[in-house]
Design a protein around this motif. Structure first.
Motif, PDB file in Angstrom:
ATOM      1  N   CYS A   4      -9.233 -15.134  -4.450  1.00 53.46           N
ATOM      2  CA  CYS A   4      -8.258 -14.696  -5.148  1.00 53.46           C
ATOM      3  C   CYS A   4      -7.058 -15.557  -5.180  1.00 53.46           C
ATOM      4  O   CYS A   4      -6.645 -15.967  -4.130  1.00 53.46           O
ATOM      5  N   PHE A   5      -6.522 -16.115  -6.220  1.00 52.65           N
ATOM      6  CA  PHE A   5      -5.494 -16.961  -6.352  1.00 52.65           C
ATOM      7  C   PHE A   5      -4.221 -16.351  -5.502  1.00 52.65           C
ATOM      8  O   PHE A   5      -3.275 -17.081  -5.257  1.00 52.65           O
ATOM      9  N   ASP A   6      -3.998 -15.165  -5.853  1.00 47.04           N
ATOM     10  CA  ASP A   6      -2.866 -14.488  -5.543  1.00 47.04           C
ATOM     11  C   ASP A   6      -2.667 -14.040  -4.276  1.00 47.04           C
ATOM     12  O   ASP A   6      -1.790 -14.252  -3.634  1.00 47.04           O
ATOM     13  N   PRO A  31     -10.236  -6.609  -5.594  1.00 45.73           N
ATOM     14  CA  PRO A  31     -10.035  -5.012  -5.199  1.00 45.73           C
ATOM     15  C   PRO A  31      -8.610  -4.919  -4.348  1.00 45.73           C
ATOM     16  O   PRO A  31      -8.288  -3.730  -4.335  1.00 45.73           O
ATOM     17  N   VAL A  32      -8.138  -5.958  -4.157  1.00 48.08           N
ATOM     18  CA  VAL A  32      -6.858  -6.052  -2.988  1.00 48.08           C
ATOM     19  C   VAL A  32      -5.493  -6.006  -4.087  1.00 48.08           C
ATOM     20  O   VAL A  32      -4.745  -4.879  -4.085  1.00 48.08           O
ATOM     21  N   CYS A  33      -5.605  -6.878  -4.852  1.00 51.26           N
ATOM     22  CA  CYS A  33      -4.217  -7.025  -5.795  1.00 51.26           C
ATOM     23  C   CYS A  33      -4.497  -6.885  -7.165  1.00 51.26           C
ATOM     24  O   CYS A  33      -3.523  -6.892  -8.152  1.00 51.26           O
ATOM     25  N   ARG A  34      -5.887  -6.705  -7.635  1.00 48.64           N
ATOM     26  CA  ARG A  34      -6.190  -6.568  -9.110  1.00 48.64           C
ATOM     27  C   ARG A  34      -6.100  -7.610  -9.914  1.00 48.64           C
ATOM     28  O   ARG A  34      -6.177  -7.583 -11.235  1.00 48.64           O
ATOM     29  N   THR A  35      -6.019  -8.978  -9.472  1.00 51.05           N
ATOM     30  CA  THR A  35      -6.016  -9.951 -10.315  1.00 51.05           C
ATOM     31  C   THR A  35      -7.427 -10.381 -10.849  1.00 51.05           C
ATOM     32  O   THR A  35      -8.292 -10.185 -10.254  1.00 51.05           O
TER      33      THR A  35
END
Length: 60
Positions: A4-6, A31-35
């Motif tokens: 995940c990039f974010d 699943p953590v930040c929805r990006t």
């Protein structure tokens, strides 16, 4: 492995990513930040002539 990039979450493509249908593709969301991490062709959908449409992501 996808990243995940974010938020930096990482997991194999078969891991814990949330999969969301998007036309002829499936979006993989963190699943953590929805990006949205990547979009992959749906395995059950093919273009005319039987060829799957390929999408590429820099994390492949």
């Amino acid at each position: 492995m996808l990243y995940c990039f974010d938020c930096g979450h990482e997991s194999p493509i078969e891991g814990d990513w949330n999969q969301r249908p998007n036309g002829d593709a499936v979006d993989y969301d963190c699943p953590v930040c929805r990006t949205t991490i990547t979009s992959r062709p749906r395995r059950d959908r093919h273009q005319p002539g039987g060829e799957a449409r390929l999408l590429h992501c820099s994390s492949d």
